[in-house]
Design a protein around this motif. Structure first.
Motif, PDB file in Angstrom:
ATOM      1  N   PHE A 127       7.398  11.780   7.413  1.00  0.00           N
ATOM      2  CA  PHE A 127       8.507  12.075   8.320  1.00  0.00           C
ATOM      3  C   PHE A 127       9.773  11.328   7.929  1.00  0.00           C
ATOM      4  O   PHE A 127      10.878  11.790   8.176  1.00  0.00           O
TER       5      PHE A 127
ATOM      6  N   PHE B 207      13.477  13.540   6.719  1.00  0.00           N
ATOM      7  CA  PHE B 207      14.744  13.495   7.441  1.00  0.00           C
ATOM      8  C   PHE B 207      15.821  12.661   6.757  1.00  0.00           C
ATOM      9  O   PHE B 207      16.996  12.809   7.056  1.00  0.00           O
TER      10      PHE B 207
ATOM     11  N   TYR C 295      17.628  16.914  14.848  1.00  0.00           N
ATOM     12  CA  TYR C 295      16.519  16.415  14.038  1.00  0.00           C
ATOM     13  C   TYR C 295      15.289  16.468  14.925  1.00  0.00           C
ATOM     14  O   TYR C 295      15.065  15.609  15.761  1.00  0.00           O
TER      15      TYR C 295
ATOM     16  N   PHE D  21      11.720  16.305  15.034  1.00  0.00           N
ATOM     17  CA  PHE D  21      10.583  15.901  14.197  1.00  0.00           C
ATOM     18  C   PHE D  21       9.284  16.521  14.677  1.00  0.00           C
ATOM     19  O   PHE D  21       8.388  16.779  13.889  1.00  0.00           O
TER      20      PHE D  21
END
Lengths: 270, 270
Positions: free
Chosen positions: A88, A92, B86, B88
């Motif tokens: 992760f 990002f 973003y 996740f």
């Protein structure tokens, strides 16, 4: 057989765990998870790779691997295993580099390290909360960010500790006990800090269960006494206009963040 | 001006914060972060969207939005804002659905909710740690998973509390004080639980600073006394073959996970 999951990091692996747990908790099955922190050397990374590969051979299923590895040379070794990588951090970081117009400069241990600004203030908050738990003293109450109120065993102590540990809040707590009930009122020191007060309440039946497990067959744990205390305390919250939450069906995380949401106290990050 | 960041969730937002913080801490700049938890209704989501859009208008830069929103209708409203998303959770849920051959069945509050298995055991661990802090009593020491040892102010209490709060470990702690130093030995109750013992130590100069801020100009805080205590305690750890870590440059997260790594105690997730 449960699907095998690895949480791996060159740091504490707390972020990898929290992230993996959040993602996997969206699925209606259980997993068999193993956390491996401090994978800081290539030798250790090779050991972990072997462990992942062995797991694949034994189970016939590729293990899920959640990792937050900062060092590229360590990460590449884990990537080369038979695990399915869910990275992760790097997923990002690349788009953020574009957005921010700068390169990431990864440093191991930055996320949960001590260099973190405000770390000492957090330890001070934890110590404050310990020293001001359960109404031990009201003499430092003016230094509190927040004072949780409530009957015995309604969740004051775990909530206060979570607030100090996670968010750096100096959270004192003060109990109302059996002897207070005939004429329930706020001590003067609390009246003088009224903007800091926040009440907790709880379903009397649940309170009765909790108290029974600590002190069965006592007036303290009787359903009757639990009902009286909860009723008196809730009436006082309303009379004094103290905001309050019911803790019965909520975790310490939910109670703590709800309190911060209502009071507007700042959430510090560590 | 610092780049604006939003952490948004229909739950506690703790996961969004931890995740966003981990990613952003890879960059060598500061951010101006705001956390908005419990965005549970479309009306509140529209408010948050306005706030994000206002921020874009005011600053001229699209705010970074880290979110872990389980409900699709809430998420879509946030997506339609001017923020840079973003997400996740959903980034990883789709590939996992393929791998696991099942659909995710998202439930709000599952990640940090009370339904979490073992929640009561965690609260028991926190209460145990509170009741067995600072050597208050050794009579329940047989129920401990772990007993941290060390001189006053070396980090025992915050580390024990973190272990119980984050990992559900029943961690007692026991201090060695000035009067113990002439003939330092383990109390019998600790000797009988030797496999549970773990020592903390600290750089004497750092200890001296910490103690000074609590009690200046005392024998307790003098550098000489700090040196004596640390030396005696470290000698005892070695003599008794008790594993130990130096806390000087480490956060509670690092100390706690290091202890679990060395002892092999299981990390529970909450």
């Amino acid at each position: 057989m449960l699907r095998k999951v690895f949480y791996i990091s060159d740091g504490t692996a707390i972020t990898a765990e929290v992230f993996g747990h959040a993602v996997l908790s969206q699925f209606p099955v259980e997993f068999d998870a193993l956390t491996i922190p401090f994978v800081e050397t290539e030798a250790k990374a090779h050991d972990v790779k072997l462990q992942i590969n062995d797991c694949f051979i034994t189970t016939g299923e590729r293990p899920l691997v959640f990792h937050s590895i900062v060092k590229a040379e360590i990460r590449d070794i884990i990537y080369s295993s038979e695990g399915l990588d869910y990275d992760f951090l790097n997923t990002f970081v690349a788009p953020l580099e574009l957005q921010l117009g700068m390169k990431a400069s990864p440093v191991v241990h930055r996320t949960h390290g001590k260099a973190n600004e405000g770390y000492e203030a957090r330890i001070d908050a934890i110590n404050y909360t310990m020293d001001n738990d359960d109404g031990q003293t009201l003499k430092n109450i003016d230094k509190a960010d927040l004072v949780l109120l409530g009957v015995s065993r309604c969740g004051k102590t775990p909530s206060s500790l979570y607030l100090s540990m996670q968010f750096g809040i100096k959270a004192a707590n003060y109990p109302f006990v059996e002897d207070d009930m005939d004429n329930l009122k706020l001590p003067t020191a609390l009246k003088e800090n009224k903007s800091k007060l926040f009440g907790l309440t709880i379903d009397p039946v649940r309170l009765h269960e909790i108290r029974k497990s600590r002190m069965d067959n006592s007036r303290y744990s009787s359903l009757r006494q639990c009902r009286i205390e909860v009723k008196e305390v809730e009436m006082m919250y309303k009379r004094e206009r103290i905001p309050f939450v019911n803790t019965t069906n909520h975790s310490v995380e939910e109670i703590a963040t709800k309190i911060l949401d209502v009071t507007g106290l700042e959430r510090h990050m560590f």
